[in-house]
Each structure stands twice: as C-alpha cells, then as structure tokens.
Write an enzyme that holds these catalytic residues in place. Structure first.
Site, PDB file in Angstrom:
ATOM      1  N   ASP A  36       0.800  -1.224   0.000  1.00 52.60           N
ATOM      2  CA  ASP A  36       0.000   0.000   0.000  1.00 52.60           C
ATOM      3  C   ASP A  36       0.833   1.275   0.000  1.00 52.60           C
ATOM      4  OD1 ASP A  36      -1.934  -1.892   0.237  1.00 52.60           O
ATOM      5  OD2 ASP A  36      -2.762  -1.187   2.136  1.00 52.60           O
ATOM      6  N   GLU A  43      -4.150  -1.490  -3.681  1.00 52.82           N
ATOM      7  CA  GLU A  43      -4.061  -1.733  -2.244  1.00 52.82           C
ATOM      8  C   GLU A  43      -4.768  -3.037  -1.894  1.00 52.82           C
ATOM      9  OE1 GLU A  43      -5.437   1.745  -0.216  1.00 52.82           O
ATOM     10  OE2 GLU A  43      -3.806   3.000  -0.974  1.00 52.82           O
ATOM     11  N   LEU A  44      -4.140  -4.136  -2.296  1.00 56.45           N
ATOM     12  CA  LEU A  44      -4.691  -5.474  -2.098  1.00 56.45           C
ATOM     13  C   LEU A  44      -3.607  -6.380  -1.526  1.00 56.45           C
ATOM     14  CD1 LEU A  44      -6.509  -5.772  -5.551  1.00 56.45           C
ATOM     15  CD2 LEU A  44      -7.615  -5.375  -3.339  1.00 56.45           C
ATOM     16  N   HIS A 185     -24.331 -25.693 -15.750  1.00 49.63           N
ATOM     17  CA  HIS A 185     -25.760 -25.438 -15.546  1.00 49.63           C
ATOM     18  C   HIS A 185     -26.295 -26.301 -14.403  1.00 49.63           C
ATOM     19  CE1 HIS A 185     -29.828 -24.262 -16.689  1.00 49.63           C
ATOM     20  NE2 HIS A 185     -30.171 -25.530 -16.498  1.00 49.63           N
TER      21      HIS A 185
END
Length: 210
Positions: A36, A43-44, A185
């Site tokens: 950061d 910012e991860l 599905h």
C-alpha cells in the site's frame, strides 16, 4: 517514516515513487517498497504478497550475480495489469480489467462493444417476492477481434467466479472464446458464455428464461 530525509522520492500522494522499469525500487538502489505504500500499486494483500515474492527473487538473483539485469527483470518482474478485485457488498461485485468508461477513453466509443445481461439467480428466484438481480458485462475492443478488455459481474459468488478470467485475459481472451465455451448449468456465471445483447443495440438485456 522520514524517507525524504534519506533522499527517497515520494509521489504527490506521499506514497513511495518507484521506477518505471521496476516499480518497487526507489531512486535509491538498495531501498525498495511493496504494498500500500507504493504509488500506483493496488491496495490489495495478494498484490503485496506477490510483489514481495518477485522482489525477493530479484534481490537474490542480483546477489548471486549469475543472471543479467535484463533476465532478472524479465523473469521476476511484478505484473500489475489485469488484477481481479471484489467489492464485498451483500451481493458481491467483482471485476477484472477496464471499466466501460476507461475503455472508451482509451480507444474511442466507436471501437468499444459492450455485451451485458441481467438475470435472476436461481437462489434469488426461490423467494417469489425477491427483487434481487445479477448483472454481468463484458467490454470488448472491436478492432482487435473483440478482445476482452474488462469483465464485470455483480451477483452471488462473484468473488469465486472472476479470478480465472484474469488468466484468460492475459492470454488474449476474445469474445468468440467465451461464445465457444460451455458454462456449468445451473449456475449464474454460465450466462457469461451466452451474452448476445449489446448496449449499443438498445435491446432488452434482461434474461427471462432458464
């Protein structure tokens, strides 16, 4: 931290300014930054973790001295493009790549095709008075054979769905690749393989059948 006192360059945001060719390396050769505190880095936590691993590899290779600087950067440089992310709202919103606005700003509106669909996820439809929907959008560049520039998905389990598309986009994912694929599905994400309504057309994008 007093970084300016030792000569480290900071961006206007007061974050550490890295180098263009190696973002984690400051203007002082032996001082690095990840996470950061680094200007331009998302910012991860996973981004900081991956960048730190790449940085450790580069520092090690430089200390050993068996590889050229070109090879070191080629093999262990952090790629900050196409990083998936999620907003953890009650119904998650996940995305990877460009927004529609970013794509239009870069390539022009005439070169962008946006496919989208609104659906009612199976788990929502069980509650008859539910007004909850899911929405998905794929942003493509027409002149590049509908190369996928961004995928956006608002719906249940979005955080579990979007990650793999970042890999596919790094490998050159095109809309036709989605069209040629088969989804699981019943699932919400299967509709990403069946998008046939564009925003440009103005047609109804709400799915009404199973």
């Amino acid at each position: 931290m007093g970084l300016t006192k030792i000569g480290v360059d900071l961006a206007p945001s007061k974050k550490v300014q890295g180098r263009q060719e190696e973002p984690e390396r400051t203007n002082i050769d032996h001082i690095y930054a990840v996470g950061d505190v680094l200007e331009g880095a998302p910012e991860l936590m996973p981004v900081a973790l991956k960048a730190g691993k790449h940085l450790a590899t580069r520092i090690h290779d430089r200390m050993i001295g068996e590889k050229s600087e070109e090879d070191i950067l080629k093999n262990s440089k952090m790629n900050y493009d196409l990083i998936p992310s999620t907003v953890f709202t009650p119904t998650e919103y996940s995305f990877v790549g460009m927004t529609e606005g970013e794509a239009i700003a870069k390539f022009g509106e005439d070169d962008i095709e946006v496919y989208h669909r609104q659906i009612t996820p199976l788990q929502f439809s069980i509650v008859q008075d539910s007004l909850k929907y899911a929405y998905m959008k794929v942003v493509c560049q027409i002149s590049a054979e509908e190369k996928v520039l961004g995928i956006h998905y608002f719906g249940p389990g979005a955080d579990e769905v979007i990650g793999g598309y970042g890999v596919a986009m790094k490998l050159g994912l095109q809309k036709k690749h989605l069209d040629d694929s088969i989804g699981i599905h019943p699932s919400t994400s299967e509709d990403l393989f069946n998008l046939d309504v564009t925003k440009r057309s103005g047609d109804n994008y709400a799915k009404t059948e199973c």
